[in-house]
Design a protein around this motif. Structure first.
Motif, short mmCIF file in Angstrom:
data_model
loop_
_atom_site.label_atom_id
_atom_site.label_comp_id
_atom_site.label_asym_id
_atom_site.label_seq_id
_atom_site.Cartn_x
_atom_site.Cartn_y
_atom_site.Cartn_z
N ILE A 293 0.94 -1.36 -0.09
CA ILE A 293 0.12 -0.09 -0.03
C ILE A 293 0.95 1.29 -0.13
CG2 ILE A 293 -1.80 1.15 1.20
CD1 ILE A 293 -2.61 -1.47 -0.01
N LYS A 294 2.13 1.16 0.70
CA LYS A 294 3.03 2.35 0.83
C LYS A 294 3.57 2.66 -0.58
CE LYS A 294 4.56 2.39 5.59
NZ LYS A 294 5.98 2.04 6.29
N GLY A 295 3.95 1.57 -1.21
CA GLY A 295 4.30 1.55 -2.55
C GLY A 295 3.08 2.10 -3.80
N GLY A 296 2.05 1.72 -3.30
CA GLY A 296 0.74 2.31 -4.33
C GLY A 296 0.71 3.47 -4.18
N ASN A 297 0.80 4.35 -2.90
CA ASN A 297 0.74 5.47 -2.41
C ASN A 297 1.89 6.41 -3.32
OD1 ASN A 297 -1.48 5.02 -1.07
ND2 ASN A 297 -0.62 5.35 1.03
N LEU A 298 2.95 5.61 -3.14
CA LEU A 298 4.13 6.45 -3.87
C LEU A 298 3.86 6.56 -5.38
CD1 LEU A 298 7.01 4.92 -1.84
CD2 LEU A 298 6.30 7.36 -1.70
N SER A 299 3.36 5.41 -6.16
CA SER A 299 3.48 5.44 -7.37
C SER A 299 2.13 5.70 -8.25
CB SER A 299 3.68 4.02 -7.86
OG SER A 299 2.57 3.06 -7.39
N GLY A 300 0.99 5.97 -7.23
CA GLY A 300 -0.35 6.11 -7.82
C GLY A 300 -0.89 4.81 -8.24
N ALA A 301 -0.37 3.45 -7.93
CA ALA A 301 -1.31 2.27 -8.54
C ALA A 301 -2.08 1.90 -7.26
CB ALA A 301 -0.02 1.45 -8.53
N ASN A 302 -3.13 1.11 -8.14
CA ASN A 302 -4.27 0.69 -7.36
C ASN A 302 -4.40 -0.61 -7.44
OD1 ASN A 302 -5.68 3.21 -7.27
ND2 ASN A 302 -5.77 3.17 -9.32
N THR A 303 -3.52 -1.44 -7.91
CA THR A 303 -3.26 -2.84 -7.88
C THR A 303 -1.99 -3.53 -7.63
OG1 THR A 303 -3.01 -3.29 -10.22
CG2 THR A 303 -5.34 -3.09 -9.35
N TYR A 304 -1.86 -4.74 -7.44
CA TYR A 304 -0.39 -5.32 -7.44
C TYR A 304 0.31 -5.01 -8.74
CZ TYR A 304 3.05 -8.31 -5.03
OH TYR A 304 4.03 -8.88 -4.44
N GLN A 305 -0.50 -5.49 -9.94
CA GLN A 305 0.02 -5.55 -11.19
C GLN A 305 0.57 -4.13 -11.70
OE1 GLN A 305 -2.90 -7.09 -10.24
NE2 GLN A 305 -2.05 -9.19 -10.71
N ALA A 306 -0.35 -3.01 -11.27
CA ALA A 306 -0.19 -1.78 -11.75
C ALA A 306 1.28 -1.40 -10.93
CB ALA A 306 -1.14 -0.78 -11.45
#
Length: 448
Positions: free
Chosen positions: A85-98
């Protein structure tokens, strides 16, 4: 199911207690899940069919070390799904694949897609093996069903269950129709846990301890980590559960993760300990292989587990089909392709399970080849790629450590599993179930 769609998510900023975090909400539908509901989903993602192999992991690692490793895998699971989730917040990704796609490009996306195909596909094979092992023993208790009856042939059972139940259910296009599976599975798993605890008290005195049963560590500890990772992997659901929250903040997600992983760990330690304490060095990859066929209580447990497997198999098939659809067909399958892909995936998994009947090595291979990268390697690698913190920040240092451990477990575990496959006594009645022990054993059974 688990793939990135830029058209349905809206990026917002939300104030948390001490910082501003990026929050991802559905564009057309606001998340409506509260913290307990989300926690239930996380627990259910972990406590499922993989738990049946945890006593075997104690045998592989040595009981004291095995318990410590189970705590370690639980901690890493907790830490890595928060990193996602931290990585998603940093990258703007909503899924594991993204997340992987934004961190390592299309090649990373393909690698993750391959792993996310392998994990459920090998799980389907293990479910078929378990179906054959489990239901044949249930049917043997039916009056008039002898050793030569078709109902005691594991291949016939696997084919019949596939044709009658798992393939038709797997053909559903909408996973919402399978929503009640998780609740039923959790109830049945709880029943199985109680049965294993009861038999630890009543059966263990009749099973002689094996040599070095309580040695601290054994040489197969690396494979044991793979089996544990197979049981604990839940990362493919993390973004979905996070996005379903009414208040999807990192603080809320951390609380959900800590509580859910802790409860799952308690259940796993109890199950693994009771199973291993009962049978020590005789413990099989499928713990139900150890119980006697004339035990009505464990026969009921086998039946419960068989139902759990049948209901869970289509969920894994759904994931494999989605991976194929997204990688090869731009995410959309016509009706004909939908049926064709489903039939081919189920047929290949069933064919492999018909030819191989030892669960332990299947759990080990799926653990070291699929679960370990999904739990240990990829979340930490993505975070290290995206992190803007100094190199000596605690998250970066811990991520490096987990990444290193994951690479070692994956590499060494695969080599050891291939070079030194574990023996399997599938289908054999254990010596403590023979008539000379039967009267003593039956006298210890509680009146159920």
């Amino acid at each position: 199911m688990f793939f990135y769609n830029t058209n349905i998510f809206l990026l917002e900023q939300k104030e948390t207690d001490d910082q501003t975090s990026l929050v991802y909400k559905p564009r057309n539908k606001r998340g409506n899940s509260d913290l307990p509901s989300a926690g239930y989903n996380v627990i259910n993602s972990i406590i499922g069919s993989g738990i049946i192999g945890l006593p075997y992991s104690m045998k592989q690692a040595g009981f004291p070390l095995g318990v410590l490793l189970l705590f370690g895998v639980a901690y890493i699971t907790d830490y890595s799904i928060i990193l996602l989730i931290k990585g998603g917040n940093l990258s703007g990704a909503n899924t594991y694949q993204a997340l992987v796609n934004k961190s390592y490009g299309f090649i990373g996306y393909l690698i993750l897609s391959t792993l996310q195909f392998m994990y459920p596909f090998i799980a389907m094979i293990s479910y078929n093996i378990l179906t054959g092992d489990t239901l044949t023993k249930v049917f043997q208790t039916i009056p008039g069903v002898g050793p030569d009856n078709l109902l005691t042939d594991r291949r016939v059972i696997i084919l019949s269950i596939t044709i009658i139940f798992t393939l038709p259910i797997s053909l559903y296009r909408d996973i919402v129709k399978l929503a009640k599976v998780s609740f039923i599975s959790l109830i049945l798993t709880t029943i199985i846990l109680v049965i294993v605890m009861i038999r630890a008290a009543t059966l263990s005195p009749l099973v002689p301890e094996t040599e070095n049963a309580w040695v601290f560590a054994k040489s197969n500890a690396v494979q044991a980590i793979g089996v544990m990772s197979f049981a604990f992997v839940c990362h493919h659901n993390s973004f979905l559960i996070y996005g379903s929250l009414k208040e999807p903040t990192l603080s809320n997600w951390s609380r959900i993760t800590h509580v859910s992983i802790s409860l799952a760990l308690i259940i796993s330690v109890v199950f693994a300990s009771c199973g291993y304490v009962t049978f020590t060095g005789y413990t099989e990859g499928d713990i139900f292989e150890n119980y006697c066929r004339n035990d009505d209580l464990t026969t009921f447990g086998r039946f419960c587990y068989g139902v759990t497997i049948i209901l869970t198999f289509p969920l894994e098939c759904f994931v494999t089909r989605e991976v194929i659809a997204n990688v090869f067909f731009s995410g959309t399958l016509t009706t004909i392709l939908h049926v064709a892909v489903t039939v081919i995936v189920v047929a290949v998994a069933t064919s492999i399970s018909l030819g191989y009947d030892c669960l332990g090595i299947v759990l080990e291979l799926n653990g070291v080849l699929s679960a370990t990268p999904l739990v240990f390697i990829i979340p930490t690698a993505c975070y290290l790629k995206l992190s803007e913190e100094r190199w000596n920040h605690s998250d970066n240092l811990i991520s490096c450590l987990i990444l290193t451990v994951g690479v070692v477990v994956m590499t060494v575990g695969f080599v050891m599993t291939v070079l030194h496959p574990q023996e399997c006594s599938h289908g054999k009645e254990m010596f403590y179930c023979f008539p000379n022990n039967a009267s003593l054993y039956n006298s210890t059974l509680p009146p159920f």
